[in-house]
Design a protein around this motif. Sequence first.
Motif, short mmCIF file in Angstrom:
data_model
loop_
_atom_site.label_atom_id
_atom_site.label_comp_id
_atom_site.label_asym_id
_atom_site.label_seq_id
_atom_site.Cartn_x
_atom_site.Cartn_y
_atom_site.Cartn_z
N MET A 41 0.71 -1.24 -0.03
CA MET A 41 0.12 0.03 0.14
C MET A 41 0.71 1.29 0.16
O MET A 41 0.59 2.23 0.56
CB MET A 41 -0.87 -0.01 1.17
CG MET A 41 -1.87 -1.23 1.14
SD MET A 41 -2.86 -1.26 -0.43
CE MET A 41 -3.84 0.11 -0.51
N GLU A 42 1.92 1.15 -0.86
CA GLU A 42 3.00 2.31 -0.95
C GLU A 42 2.55 3.09 -2.00
O GLU A 42 2.39 2.19 -3.43
CB GLU A 42 4.37 2.01 -0.72
CG GLU A 42 5.19 3.24 -0.94
CD GLU A 42 6.64 2.73 -1.05
OE1 GLU A 42 7.30 3.74 -1.27
OE2 GLU A 42 7.01 1.81 -0.74
N THR A 43 2.17 4.21 -2.41
CA THR A 43 1.92 5.05 -3.53
C THR A 43 3.13 5.26 -4.45
O THR A 43 4.12 5.64 -4.07
CB THR A 43 1.31 6.63 -3.43
OG1 THR A 43 0.38 6.09 -2.58
CG2 THR A 43 0.96 7.17 -4.71
N LEU A 44 2.96 4.52 -5.58
CA LEU A 44 4.10 4.74 -6.56
C LEU A 44 4.10 6.03 -7.38
O LEU A 44 5.11 6.79 -7.80
CB LEU A 44 4.47 3.33 -7.34
CG LEU A 44 4.62 2.03 -6.82
CD1 LEU A 44 4.74 1.09 -7.98
CD2 LEU A 44 6.01 2.37 -6.28
N CYS A 45 2.88 6.17 -7.80
CA CYS A 45 2.55 7.42 -8.54
C CYS A 45 1.03 7.72 -8.79
O CYS A 45 0.23 6.83 -8.45
CB CYS A 45 3.35 7.24 -10.01
SG CYS A 45 2.32 6.08 -11.15
N LEU A 46 0.97 8.84 -9.25
CA LEU A 46 -0.38 9.37 -9.53
C LEU A 46 -0.53 9.82 -10.98
O LEU A 46 0.17 10.36 -11.36
CB LEU A 46 -0.72 10.89 -8.53
CG LEU A 46 -0.61 10.44 -6.92
CD1 LEU A 46 -1.02 11.91 -6.42
CD2 LEU A 46 -2.04 9.53 -6.58
#
Length: 73
Positions: A46-51
């Motif tokens: 649940m780590e954001t890589l990109c938006l």
Amino acid sequence: MIRLQKLTPSGWANLAFDLEIHEAVSLAKYLSKQNQFSYRLMTDEMETLCLIRSDSLGASEKALKGSLPTIAP
């Protein structure tokens, strides 16, 4: 593996699981161009890589260190 989420009025909703990074980026860019919603790529932890929104991509510091592929316009 990567999960793809869409930003809805109710918050982030899961769209796809177990994607490869290239597949996830391509799908998110395609969907965002079609409907103008924002999408994000998340790791299994649940780590954001990109938006991704329309033609813009915002990447996390970790992603900028080589986790994401180079995307040609």
